[in-house]
Each structure stands twice: as structure tokens, then as C-alpha cells.
Design a protein around this motif. Structure first.
Motif, mmCIF file in Angstrom:
data_model
loop_
_atom_site.group_PDB
_atom_site.id
_atom_site.type_symbol
_atom_site.label_atom_id
_atom_site.label_comp_id
_atom_site.label_asym_id
_atom_site.label_seq_id
_atom_site.Cartn_x
_atom_site.Cartn_y
_atom_site.Cartn_z
ATOM 1 N N VAL A 143 0.801 -1.216 0.110
ATOM 2 C CA VAL A 143 -0.072 0.211 -0.181
ATOM 3 C C VAL A 143 0.965 1.055 0.121
ATOM 4 C CG1 VAL A 143 -1.731 1.257 1.375
ATOM 5 C CG2 VAL A 143 -1.687 -1.142 1.208
ATOM 6 N N ASP A 144 0.577 2.546 -0.763
ATOM 7 C CA ASP A 144 1.299 3.454 -0.672
ATOM 8 C C ASP A 144 0.167 4.368 0.095
ATOM 9 O OD1 ASP A 144 2.378 6.101 -1.074
ATOM 10 O OD2 ASP A 144 1.686 6.133 -3.410
ATOM 11 N N PRO A 199 -4.988 5.785 1.772
ATOM 12 C CA PRO A 199 -4.055 4.803 1.294
ATOM 13 C C PRO A 199 -4.440 4.082 -0.199
ATOM 14 C CG PRO A 199 -4.639 4.496 3.702
ATOM 15 C CD PRO A 199 -5.394 5.640 3.044
ATOM 16 N N ARG A 200 -3.521 3.654 -0.965
ATOM 17 C CA ARG A 200 -3.842 3.141 -2.317
ATOM 18 C C ARG A 200 -3.260 1.866 -2.370
ATOM 19 N NH1 ARG A 200 -7.146 3.522 -6.248
ATOM 20 N NH2 ARG A 200 -6.662 2.293 -8.007
ATOM 21 N N VAL A 201 -3.654 0.721 -2.929
ATOM 22 C CA VAL A 201 -2.958 -0.435 -3.219
ATOM 23 C C VAL A 201 -2.011 -0.055 -4.204
ATOM 24 C CG1 VAL A 201 -4.719 -1.336 -4.807
ATOM 25 C CG2 VAL A 201 -3.378 -3.120 -3.309
ATOM 26 N N THR A 202 -0.898 -0.866 -4.149
ATOM 27 C CA THR A 202 0.202 -0.959 -5.090
ATOM 28 C C THR A 202 0.395 -2.483 -5.724
ATOM 29 O OG1 THR A 202 1.773 -1.031 -3.638
ATOM 30 C CG2 THR A 202 1.271 1.043 -4.150
ATOM 31 N N GLY A 203 -0.020 -3.349 -4.788
ATOM 32 C CA GLY A 203 0.270 -4.628 -5.250
ATOM 33 C C GLY A 203 0.126 -5.781 -4.279
ATOM 34 N N ILE A 204 1.155 -6.803 -4.425
ATOM 35 C CA ILE A 204 1.251 -7.663 -3.399
ATOM 36 C C ILE A 204 2.842 -8.103 -2.998
ATOM 37 C CG2 ILE A 204 -1.221 -8.592 -3.646
ATOM 38 C CD1 ILE A 204 0.123 -11.170 -5.153
ATOM 39 N N ARG A 205 3.077 -8.823 -1.959
ATOM 40 C CA ARG A 205 4.487 -9.205 -1.826
ATOM 41 C C ARG A 205 4.146 -10.777 -1.523
ATOM 42 N NH1 ARG A 205 6.200 -5.859 1.382
ATOM 43 N NH2 ARG A 205 7.395 -4.668 -0.006
ATOM 44 N N LEU A 206 4.988 -11.585 -2.118
ATOM 45 C CA LEU A 206 4.568 -13.022 -1.881
ATOM 46 C C LEU A 206 5.672 -13.486 -0.630
ATOM 47 C CD1 LEU A 206 4.791 -14.287 -5.395
ATOM 48 C CD2 LEU A 206 2.792 -13.794 -4.160
ATOM 49 N N PRO A 217 -1.571 -2.546 9.929
ATOM 50 C CA PRO A 217 -2.262 -1.776 10.836
ATOM 51 C C PRO A 217 -2.430 -0.121 10.459
ATOM 52 C CG PRO A 217 -1.069 -3.263 12.085
ATOM 53 C CD PRO A 217 -0.615 -3.229 10.555
ATOM 54 N N GLU A 218 -1.503 0.324 9.975
ATOM 55 C CA GLU A 218 -1.497 1.746 9.950
ATOM 56 C C GLU A 218 -2.324 2.321 8.668
ATOM 57 O OE1 GLU A 218 2.675 0.296 8.059
ATOM 58 O OE2 GLU A 218 1.408 0.056 9.848
ATOM 59 N N HIS A 219 -2.863 1.183 7.751
ATOM 60 C CA HIS A 219 -3.605 1.649 6.793
ATOM 61 C C HIS A 219 -4.896 0.971 7.263
ATOM 62 C CE1 HIS A 219 0.027 2.315 4.612
ATOM 63 N NE2 HIS A 219 0.449 1.149 4.391
ATOM 64 N N THR A 266 -8.286 2.129 9.603
ATOM 65 C CA THR A 266 -9.106 2.527 10.194
ATOM 66 C C THR A 266 -10.476 2.210 10.623
ATOM 67 O OG1 THR A 266 -9.879 4.439 8.734
ATOM 68 C CG2 THR A 266 -7.625 4.896 9.706
ATOM 69 N N THR A 267 -10.861 1.288 9.781
ATOM 70 C CA THR A 267 -12.185 0.729 9.914
ATOM 71 C C THR A 267 -12.067 -0.813 10.519
ATOM 72 O OG1 THR A 267 -13.266 1.968 8.081
ATOM 73 C CG2 THR A 267 -14.310 0.151 8.866
ATOM 74 N N TRP A 268 -11.495 -1.589 9.818
ATOM 75 C CA TRP A 268 -11.212 -3.072 10.088
ATOM 76 C C TRP A 268 -9.888 -3.008 10.760
ATOM 77 C CZ3 TRP A 268 -15.048 -5.833 10.667
ATOM 78 C CH2 TRP A 268 -16.390 -5.477 9.491
ATOM 79 N N THR A 269 -9.691 -2.668 12.176
ATOM 80 C CA THR A 269 -8.848 -2.262 13.245
ATOM 81 C C THR A 269 -8.747 -3.747 14.004
ATOM 82 O OG1 THR A 269 -10.358 -1.947 14.956
ATOM 83 C CG2 THR A 269 -8.978 0.037 13.536
ATOM 84 N N ASP A 270 -7.589 -3.991 14.539
ATOM 85 C CA ASP A 270 -7.537 -5.392 15.173
ATOM 86 C C ASP A 270 -8.691 -5.420 16.204
ATOM 87 O OD1 ASP A 270 -5.154 -5.962 13.672
ATOM 88 O OD2 ASP A 270 -3.699 -5.518 15.035
#
Length: 530
Positions: free
Chosen positions: A281-282, A288-295, A322-324, A326-330
Motif C-alpha cells: 500500500v502507498d 492509502p492506495r493499493v500498489t500490489g502484493i508481496r509473496l 495496521p497503519e492503513h 481505520t475501519t477494520w482495526t485489530d
């Protein structure tokens, strides 16, 4: 109005029911789909035929997710074929649509066969109810138990149809991404008595206790407790009546493979045995905006759009930092209520049980008390109710000649029960075997020739399902529609969710409909390419 016209009635719905597909060029926006379960496969096909370049990634060595297949060698070169997950199809048009979007016909690749009875329901005293789509036959069955309930059944089915028209035809493909969408349907929910539970609604129309069980068990098929699941889920009764209950020849795995082949045939990239470690995420912009995935291997795959078919709670808790969020927090995820889990025993026999139906439900002596143990007390009870699947009743090729293939599942608490399944699995399996042997499968212990099990621990280990829940979030009123994780992420732009944990919920119609929602919320590739 036909169901297609009704589904297309929303002004912002881009309902697509057939091809030709849009061919993705080398510079087309890239979509990554995490998880090759039915939700992920459907999402991948839909995005591909809209003109995205699509990569589908799954940690298992085969597509399907919970619908994966295991094969066990049998005698003389034959094999037992076990569908490890879903076994029946109740809205076949949702599959037909996926092939049609690619300009093909599903029936050219996978054959669906209607099953009857839909279910054979056996009570603990040995009495049997054959549940079918035939109105006259159903009324005769009901009259055997309580003639006075025939009229009540008619009224219940009428109510189920009204709920179906609103809950499935009108709202099943709608993204509840704004509070006003939920507020708009409140009058309909009140009129449809959505404040009632499924069991409460059924009890309004039927007086016989056994018939109340027959017409209220359906929420268990999607992870819900009939005594706490909103009566919206009573629509399943009419949905089955409307479209029937179907079986795919070759098993559910044949549908999975058919969709995977369709996806690859039209240019999709399928990567198996690859575990996603992070959704990248950027976070430098306004949102925040998705940029891809890390395997897990460390490889990164850039993407304009990421769709997660992984467990919704796992997606947010483990894949999005977690920093991205605000709604679906832990904290919110910890407070959420998860569905029950399942104990599943897959077994083959060296004889056939020709008097056993394709789908049998064996109800134990307790109903509400057993469900309280599973959902509320979270204790593993000594008794159980069971669903027994015998695909060889319709498709003998699922076992070697003269043999049968079965799976039997028992609803059990998720991992908050504290059960140590490494110690309990064989004891529980043996109790299930003994019960089957005493009821519908005489001599079973002498004829078992293949055996596999899946426990709540397996749901966590194999499918990364939080708490080992079999159906993600429990389908209660305040965890439905707007109150579920949204199909378009509330927290991260460009991230979308499909599958049991998002709207409209679990079960194959729900999961496939969640991918349908993407046609409304995911922008067209041309809009991203500008």
C-alpha cells in the motif's frame, strides 16, 4: 420482469451476462486476485473479460480453495474422488454467466444434473422427510407429520419468495458501501420481518417441531445459527425451489477446473503454490492506495487493483498493515463473531449403499441445545447432527466400480472451544462412524477403504480462516450487508473483497454474487488507463 432485467434495474449496475469479452492489451491495467476459491475464480474471469490483465495467486497446489479435490487410490487402478468443500449448486445461472462473459457455454465444459430429493432428512427416531422442489410432494410429506401445517407451509413459501425477490434478486449484487444504502432498505426489511430469526419466522407458520427443523436448518449451510440468523436467509427455501439443487458430474472439482481452464484459455495467469505475505500500500496520499502484493518468497507483483478472496478477517489482520486500517482495526476484528466450524470425514467403502440418497441430513435428538453448545457455549458436544454426501448416488465414477464415496460433516465450534484436534480427531471420527453404522450405513466399519479428515484446525492451517471458522463472519443482522467488510475496501483504495466474509455472504450463490458486485465497484480498465 425476468431476473436479468430486475438485476439490471439499478442505474449504476453494469450487469454483464454474455460476451464477447474485451481483450486486454499488454499495457492494460493489471489486477491481482488473491485466492482461487469460487469467489476468486469468478472475480478473475469477470475482470479478465472486462479488459484487465489478471494474475490469480493461490497458496495451494491446485485451484478451488475450500472446493479443492483429493484423490485416494482404490483397487484395480480406480480411485476415490473427494470434493473437500461445497457439494451442491443452487443457482446454476451464476456459473453459466461466467462462461457466457467469455463467449462460451458452460454446458460444453461441465454437466449439471438436478438431484431429487434435494435432501433426505432423517430424524433421530428414524422417521424420514424427503425435501424436494415438487409442491404436491412436499405437501404430502408435510401432511404425514401434521396436516394442519400444509396451509402454513404455503404461507411460509410465499413469504420466502418475497424475501428472495428483495434479498437476492434486488440486493444480492448491490454493494452496501454507504450507510444510505442500508437506510434505504430498512422499510423493506421491516416489512419482511428481518428482525425475526429464521427459526422464529418458520415457527410463525409451522407448528410441528420436526417440521420447524426441516424448514429452518438452511442457515447452517452458510455458517449461521437458525436461532440467531436473520430471517433474510429464509430466502434459501424459495431459491432452491426456484432453481433446484444441482450436482456437477465429476464433482464440484470439475466446476473448479472448468473455471480455471476458462481463465487461462482467455489469457489469465494462474500461479499456484504461492503464498501472499502482504498487500502493499502507498500511504503517502490523501487515502492509502493499493500498489500490489508481496509473496512469501519476497517477490513483489505490482497491480492497479487487488481483489482478495482470502478470508476477510485474515485479509485485514494479516495482509494489510495496521497503519492503513481505520475501519477494520485489530480491535474490531477481535470483537467480530465468527461462524461455527466443521468436522468433516471423507471416506470410501468397498460396497455400495444404494438406499442412501445423494444428500442426507441426520438430525440428532437435540436441536436448539446442540446449537447453543456450538455457537454460544463453544463446547464440543457428545452428540451431533450430520450432513452425509454420497455423490456416487448420481455419479458412480467418483469411486471405483462397486464402491461408494462419501463425506459426512458435523457442525462444531470454532477454535475458541479450546479443543485439541490432534487428540480429538480420531475419537470424534469414530463416534460419527458408530452413529452412521447404527442408522443408515450398516456394517460401515468393516467396509471403509479410504479415510481423510478435516477439522477446525485444518480450516486455519489449510485456508488461513481466522479461528478455524468454516464460513468467515457469522451471518447475523448486524454483520450483514453494510455491516460486513465492504466489497470495495473502506480503508484502502484499489482493494476489493470477494468471498464468504463480504457481502452478500457464504454459500456458492453468495460467493459468486460477491464477484458480481465487482462489476459495479471496480472501475473499467479504460478509466484507470487515463
Amino acid at each position: 420482469m425476468s431476473w436479468i432485467r430486475r438485476l439490471a434495474a439499478r442505474p449504476d449496475a453494469r450487469l454483464r451476462t454474455d460476451g464477447p469479452p474485451v481483450e486486454a492489451g499488454p499495457d492494460a491495467p493489471h489486477a491481482v486476485v488473491i485466492g482461487a476459491g469460487f469467489g476468486g475464480l469468478a472475480a478473475a474471469v469477470r475482470l479478465l473479460t472486462r479488459g484487465y490483465r489478471v494474475t490469480l495467486v493461490d497458496r495451494l497446489d491446485q485451484p478451488g480453495g475450500r472446493a479443492r479435490v483429493e484423490r485416494v487410490p482404490g483397487p484395480d487402478g480406480g480411485e476415490y474422488v473427494f470434493d473437500m468443500g461445497p457439494t451442491l449448486i443452487t443457482a446454476p445461472f451464476l456459473f453459466d454467466e461466467l462462461w457466457a462473459l467469455a463467449g462460451e457455454h458452460r454446458e460444453d465444459h461441465v454437466e449439471f444434473v438436478e438431484t431429487t430429493p434435494f435432501y433426505r432428512i432423517r430424524f433421530d427416531d428414524g422417521e424420514v422427510f424427503d425435501y424436494t422442489g415438487d409442491e404436491a410432494a412436499m405437501e404430502r410429506e408435510i401432511a404425514r407429520f401434521n396436516p394442519a401445517d400444509v396451509a402454513g407451509y404455503r404461507r411460509f413459501l410465499d413469504k420466502s419468495e418475497k424475501i428472495f425477490e428483495t434479498g437476492f434478486l434486488e440486493l444480492g449484487h448491490v454493494p452496501f458501501d454507504q450507510a444510505r444504502h442500508m437506510a434505504k432498505i430498512v422499510p423493506s426489511m421491516v416489512a419482511l420481518e428481518s428482525h425475526r430469526t429464521v427459526y422464529g419466522l418458520v415457527s410463525k407458520y409451522l407448528k410441528d417441531r420436526r417440521l420447524r427443523k426441516v424448514f429452518s436448518f438452511h442457515p447452517l449451510l452458510v455458517g449461521g445459527n437458525p436461532f440467531s440468523t436473520t430471517s433474510i436467509y429464509a430466502l434459501i427455501a424459495f431459491l432452491e425451489r426456484h432453481w433446484g439443487v444441482w450436482y456437477a458430474m465429476g464433482g464440484t472439482g470439475a466446476v473448479v477446473q472448468g473455471l480455471a481452464d476458462l481463465f487461462e484459455r482467455h489469457g489469465g495467469a494462474l500461479r499456484l503454490g504461492e503464498t501472499v505475505d502482504e498487500i502493499t500500500v502507498d500511504g503517502t496520499g490523501r487515502r492509502p492506495r493499493v500498489t500490489g502484493i508481496r509473496l512469501e518468497s519476497g517477490e513483489t507483483i505490482e497491480a492497479d487493483v487487488v481483489v482478495s478472496n482470502a478470508d476477510a478477517a485474515w485479509t485485514y489482520r494479516e495482509l494489510v498493515a495496521p497503519e492503513h486500517r481505520t475501519t477494520w482495526t485489530d480491535d474490531r476484528l477481535e470483537r467480530a463473531k465468527h461462524s461455527m466450524s466443521l468436522f468433516v470425514w471423507y471416506f470410501g467403502t468397498d460396497r455400495t449403499y444404494d438406499d442412501v440418497a445423494h444428500h442426507t441430513i441426520l438430525l440428532g435428538g437435540r436441536y436448539k441445545a446442540l446449537l447453543d453448545d456450538i455457537f454460544h457455549k463453544k463446547v464440543l458436544a457428545d452428540d451431533f447432527s450430520l450432513y452425509l454426501h454420497r455423490p456416487t448416488a448420481t455419479d458412480p465414477g467418483m469411486a471405483p466400480p462397486g464402491h461408494d464415496t462419501f463425506y459426512v460433516l458435523s457442525p462444531v465450534p470454532h477454535l475458541d472451544s479450546g479443543t485439541d484436534w490432534s487428540e480429538e480427531t480420531e475419537r470424534y471420527r469414530r463416534r460419527v462412524q458408530d452413529y452412521l453404522e447404527a442408522t443408515v450405513l450398516p456394517g460401515l466399519g468393516e467396509h471403509v477403504t479410504a479415510s481423510l479428515t478435516l477439522t477446525p484446525q485444518g480450516f486455519l492451517d489449510d485456508y488461513l480462516s481466522v479461528k478455524g471458522a468454516a464460513f468467515s463472519f457469522e451471518p447475523q443482522l448486524l454483520q450483514s450487508a453494510y455491516f460486513r467488510p465492504h466489497n470495495a475496501s473502506e480503508d484502502v483504495d484499489g482493494l476489493y473483497l470477494v468471498g464468504a466474509g463480504t457481502h452478500p455472504g457464504a454459500g456458492m450463490p453468495g460467493v459468486l454474487s460477491s464477484a458480481r458486485v465487482l462489476d459495479t465497484v471496480v472501475p473499467d480498465p479504460a478509466d484507470l488507463a487515463v
